[in-house]
Design a protein around this motif. Structure first.
Motif, PDB file in Angstrom:
ATOM      1  N   LYS A  41      16.515   3.550  -8.164  1.00  0.00           N
ATOM      2  CA  LYS A  41      17.751   3.219  -8.897  1.00  0.00           C
ATOM      3  C   LYS A  41      17.776   3.901 -10.264  1.00  0.00           C
ATOM      4  CE  LYS A  41      18.635  -1.268  -6.727  1.00  0.00           C
ATOM      5  NZ  LYS A  41      18.688  -2.756  -6.931  1.00  0.00           N
ATOM      6  N   ASN A  42      16.606   4.062 -10.871  1.00  0.00           N
ATOM      7  CA  ASN A  42      16.535   4.702 -12.187  1.00  0.00           C
ATOM      8  C   ASN A  42      16.664   6.215 -12.122  1.00  0.00           C
ATOM      9  OD1 ASN A  42      16.215   2.227 -13.383  1.00  0.00           O
ATOM     10  ND2 ASN A  42      13.996   2.393 -13.638  1.00  0.00           N
ATOM     11  N   GLY A  43      16.662   6.785 -10.910  1.00  0.00           N
ATOM     12  CA  GLY A  43      16.913   8.212 -10.784  1.00  0.00           C
ATOM     13  C   GLY A  43      15.816   9.038 -10.160  1.00  0.00           C
ATOM     14  N   ALA A  44      14.643   8.461  -9.926  1.00  0.00           N
ATOM     15  CA  ALA A  44      13.571   9.232  -9.303  1.00  0.00           C
ATOM     16  C   ALA A  44      14.000   9.682  -7.912  1.00  0.00           C
ATOM     17  CB  ALA A  44      12.293   8.406  -9.224  1.00  0.00           C
ATOM     18  N   ILE A  45      13.547  10.872  -7.516  1.00  0.00           N
ATOM     19  CA  ILE A  45      13.912  11.432  -6.209  1.00  0.00           C
ATOM     20  C   ILE A  45      12.883  11.091  -5.141  1.00  0.00           C
ATOM     21  CG2 ILE A  45      14.140  13.611  -4.930  1.00  0.00           C
ATOM     22  CD1 ILE A  45      16.594  12.962  -6.554  1.00  0.00           C
ATOM     23  N   LEU A  46      11.615  11.245  -5.496  1.00  0.00           N
ATOM     24  CA  LEU A  46      10.545  11.112  -4.513  1.00  0.00           C
ATOM     25  C   LEU A  46       9.554  10.031  -4.934  1.00  0.00           C
ATOM     26  CD1 LEU A  46       8.913  12.148  -2.032  1.00  0.00           C
ATOM     27  CD2 LEU A  46       7.851  13.830  -3.566  1.00  0.00           C
ATOM     28  N   VAL A  47       9.279   9.102  -4.058  1.00  0.00           N
ATOM     29  CA  VAL A  47       8.251   8.090  -4.287  1.00  0.00           C
ATOM     30  C   VAL A  47       7.037   8.442  -3.429  1.00  0.00           C
ATOM     31  CG1 VAL A  47       7.582   5.695  -3.888  1.00  0.00           C
ATOM     32  CG2 VAL A  47       9.796   6.213  -4.938  1.00  0.00           C
ATOM     33  N   ILE A  48       5.874   8.477  -4.058  1.00  0.00           N
ATOM     34  CA  ILE A  48       4.628   8.736  -3.340  1.00  0.00           C
ATOM     35  C   ILE A  48       3.861   7.424  -3.270  1.00  0.00           C
ATOM     36  CG2 ILE A  48       2.478  10.056  -3.327  1.00  0.00           C
ATOM     37  CD1 ILE A  48       3.979  12.270  -4.826  1.00  0.00           C
ATOM     38  N   ALA A  49       3.649   6.938  -2.058  1.00  0.00           N
ATOM     39  CA  ALA A  49       3.057   5.614  -1.853  1.00  0.00           C
ATOM     40  C   ALA A  49       1.930   5.699  -0.829  1.00  0.00           C
ATOM     41  CB  ALA A  49       4.131   4.630  -1.394  1.00  0.00           C
ATOM     42  N   GLU A  50       1.147   4.643  -0.728  1.00  0.00           N
ATOM     43  CA  GLU A  50      -0.001   4.631   0.181  1.00  0.00           C
ATOM     44  C   GLU A  50       0.405   4.143   1.558  1.00  0.00           C
ATOM     45  OE1 GLU A  50      -3.442   2.843  -1.603  1.00  0.00           O
ATOM     46  OE2 GLU A  50      -3.550   4.460  -3.098  1.00  0.00           O
ATOM     47  N   GLU A  51       0.058   4.942   2.576  1.00  0.00           N
ATOM     48  CA  GLU A  51       0.504   4.646   3.941  1.00  0.00           C
ATOM     49  C   GLU A  51      -0.028   3.314   4.453  1.00  0.00           C
ATOM     50  OE1 GLU A  51      -0.826   7.972   6.160  1.00  0.00           O
ATOM     51  OE2 GLU A  51      -2.957   7.449   6.065  1.00  0.00           O
ATOM     52  N   ALA A  52      -1.177   2.874   3.930  1.00  0.00           N
ATOM     53  CA  ALA A  52      -1.743   1.601   4.390  1.00  0.00           C
ATOM     54  C   ALA A  52      -0.812   0.432   4.087  1.00  0.00           C
ATOM     55  CB  ALA A  52      -3.094   1.370   3.724  1.00  0.00           C
ATOM     56  N   ARG A  53       0.074   0.603   3.070  1.00  0.00           N
ATOM     57  CA  ARG A  53       1.021  -0.466   2.733  1.00  0.00           C
ATOM     58  C   ARG A  53       2.187  -0.539   3.712  1.00  0.00           C
ATOM     59  NH1 ARG A  53       0.338  -2.460  -2.498  1.00  0.00           N
ATOM     60  NH2 ARG A  53      -1.772  -1.909  -3.165  1.00  0.00           N
ATOM     61  N   PHE A  54       2.348   0.511   4.534  1.00  0.00           N
ATOM     62  CA  PHE A  54       3.533   0.584   5.391  1.00  0.00           C
ATOM     63  C   PHE A  54       3.156   0.912   6.831  1.00  0.00           C
ATOM     64  CE2 PHE A  54       4.655   2.037   1.090  1.00  0.00           C
ATOM     65  CZ  PHE A  54       5.554   1.042   0.738  1.00  0.00           C
ATOM     66  N   LYS A  55       2.154   0.220   7.349  1.00  0.00           N
ATOM     67  CA  LYS A  55       1.694   0.486   8.716  1.00  0.00           C
ATOM     68  C   LYS A  55       2.763   0.135   9.740  1.00  0.00           C
ATOM     69  CE  LYS A  55      -3.281   0.199   7.948  1.00  0.00           C
ATOM     70  NZ  LYS A  55      -4.553  -0.533   8.254  1.00  0.00           N
ATOM     71  N   GLU A  56       3.519  -0.878   9.415  1.00  0.00           N
ATOM     72  CA  GLU A  56       4.594  -1.268  10.323  1.00  0.00           C
ATOM     73  C   GLU A  56       5.915  -0.741   9.784  1.00  0.00           C
ATOM     74  OE1 GLU A  56       4.614  -5.444  10.964  1.00  0.00           O
ATOM     75  OE2 GLU A  56       2.426  -5.564  11.167  1.00  0.00           O
ATOM     76  N   LEU A  57       6.690  -0.148  10.666  1.00  0.00           N
ATOM     77  CA  LEU A  57       7.950   0.461  10.252  1.00  0.00           C
ATOM     78  C   LEU A  57       8.847  -0.520   9.520  1.00  0.00           C
ATOM     79  CD1 LEU A  57       9.656   3.044  10.373  1.00  0.00           C
ATOM     80  CD2 LEU A  57      10.637   2.211  12.516  1.00  0.00           C
ATOM     81  N   ALA A  58       8.798  -1.771   9.902  1.00  0.00           N
ATOM     82  CA  ALA A  58       9.668  -2.781   9.301  1.00  0.00           C
ATOM     83  C   ALA A  58       9.345  -3.004   7.830  1.00  0.00           C
ATOM     84  CB  ALA A  58       9.533  -4.094  10.068  1.00  0.00           C
ATOM     85  N   LYS A  59       8.150  -2.670   7.437  1.00  0.00           N
ATOM     86  CA  LYS A  59       7.749  -2.895   6.051  1.00  0.00           C
ATOM     87  C   LYS A  59       8.194  -1.769   5.115  1.00  0.00           C
ATOM     88  CE  LYS A  59       3.717  -5.847   6.775  1.00  0.00           C
ATOM     89  NZ  LYS A  59       2.257  -6.014   6.494  1.00  0.00           N
TER      90      LYS A  59
END
Length: 473
Positions: free
Chosen positions: A60-78
């Protein structure tokens, strides 16, 4: 940063990209509130704050790309819903990716890199190098002291295309840390301001501190150049056994003959210093908007870097006159009752404490002087002796009055007593609030024209004392 696309970043990071793959990214942030538009955001996990909690906010503040850890999003729903025109990059480690991307961007920039470290003065020296080199080059440097395993890669990734010289301050708390920073930065020139007693708490001996600092010189390429302080014994000892080209700077040349030499120091304005500089057969005069021999030495280091990169002595001296410093370093403020405050609260150790006391004495002249000194951290087994060393220096300089803040700072008072300083000149306090009260009482007695130095380690928050002494006008 420059013209990397989200797809390009994903290829370097070897991560999984979700969302827009063709949008350009420029710059990076670690704090979601600092996003202005177009940046990468590294969702660093932490003990108190987790960047993954701010993914939607940073978009929302304008960043284009977020780099995050895949272990936090193992399930697509998350996985969060990626807004149109934006992207999410999932990687194994956000921290490792930050450093890998910085390493890659440093090589893509193709810039000259200057590494700066030392026990004292590295941030000031970094700022001075920027002032000197800006006469000739497009320069980028760390903001304030972003000099660690997070701040240094952040600085590199925010360096814009077209940067010709990148100046990187490098801090450390133990062996191997500067080496790790150099593996990212790949410096061409290394500047060591001095090798003092800061970090004794962790490294135990000054020899080990020297070893840790010297990792910068060891990381230089075979044709790299080390810029060293001719007045610093440990630097010269290490330099004598090193194969790199060395350019020494100094005033007296206590341990080595300076290539760049300063002389004839004299006051300039309220807080500045004029001095002459010689290099080979050239001589020029610099007007430095800072007081003290220690700052002149840092300025000579900056001029030395300039001579390596083709900045003439005259141009280098001119650049120093345009110096812009990080906040809370030897700032002049107007205090209560027409007193003058020297706000030097960025950090403290015995060397910088004694240097600032010398400045206080020089600038106060025949006027009354008051030193409000807080505790110094990270001195380890030398904590008691380091504080007492400062007290002895204060007594020898005949500073009019002393207020100590904090239990350990009481050893400054003890050192002063042992050097013959009168008991009625000492006020010992344990809290900032008590220190403020004593200072206001004392300044009422000392009267207009009194010069006041406020200094202590960063964790002491001595700037709160400065603010109260200003606010009471």
């Amino acid at each position: 940063m420059g013209k990397w696309t989200t797809k390009g970043v994903a290829q370097i990071a070897k991560g999984t990209l979700i969302g827009n793959s063709d949008v350009e990214v420029e710059g990076c942030v670690l704090d979601s509130r600092q996003a202005k538009g177009g940046e990468m955001f590294f969702a660093l996990p932490g003990e108190n704050v987790d960047g993954h909690d701010y993914i939607e906010a940073v978009w929302k503040n304008g960043a284009i790309l977020v780099i995050a850890e895949e272990a936090r999003f193992k399930e697509l729903a998350k996985r969060p819903s990626v807004p149109e025109g934006k992207a999410l990059l999932l990687v194994k480690s956000v921290f490792t990716t930050l450093q890998e991307l910085a390493r890659s961007w440093r090589m893509e920039l193709g810039t000259k890199v200057i590494g700066v470290t030392g026990s004292n003065g590295k941030t000031t020296t970094k700022d001075m190098i920027a002032a000197v080199l800006s006469q000739h080059y497009r320069v980028y440097r760390n903001k304030e002291n972003q000099n660690n395993e997070l701040g240094l890669p952040l600085t590199i990734l925010n360096a814009p295309l077209g940067t010709e010289v990148l100046i990187l301050e490098m801090g450390m708390r133990g062996l191997g840390e500067i080496k790790a920073l150099c593996e990212i930065a790949r410096p061409d020139i290394g500047v060591i301001t001095n090798i003092g007693s800061t970090h004794l708490e962790l490294l135990q001996t000054q020899e080990r501190i020297a070893q840790a600092k010297w990792e910068l010189v060891e990381a230089l390429p075979s044709d790299g150049i080390a810029i060293l302080n001719a007045e610093d014994l440990f630097s010269v000892k290490k330099g004598n056994n090193d194969s790199h080209a060395i350019r020494y700077y100094g005033l007296e040349g206590a341990f080595a003959l300076p290539h760049i030499k300063g002389a004839q120091l004299r006051s300039w304005g309220a807080l500045g210093t004029t001095f002459d500089v010689t290099f080979q057969d050239q001589i020029s005069t610099a007007n430095l908007p800072l007081p003290g021999t220690h700052n002149v030495l840092d300025a000579l280091a900056a001029i030395a870097v300039g001579t390596v990169l083709g900045v003439s002595l005259i141009e280098g001296c001119k650049g120093l006159g345009k110096l812009e410093l990080s906040r809370m370093r030897l700032e002049i403020r107007q205090g209560v009752g027409e007193t003058v405050l020297i706000n030097d609260v960025y950090n403290a150790n015995p060397i910088s404490m004694k240097a600032s006391l010398q400045v206080l004495k020089e600038r106060a002249g025949e006027n009354k002087s008051l030193a409000i000194l807080g505790e110094m951290y990270e001195l380890g087994p030398a904590a008691e002796s380091g504080h007492r060393e400062v007290g002895r220096a204060l007594a020898e300089l005949k500073i009019s009055e002393l207020i100590t803040v904090g239990k350990l700072a009481g050893e400054i008072a003890q050192g002063a007593r042992m050097a013959g300083y009168a008991e009625d000149q000492i006020k010992m306090t344990t809290t900032r609030e008590e220190g403020i009260k004593k200072a206001l009482e004392l300044l009422t007695l000392l009267g207009p024209g009194t010069w006041v130095l406020i200094k202590g380690s960063r964790g002491m928050k001595m700037e709160e004392i400065t603010a109260q002494l200003e606010r009471s006008q």
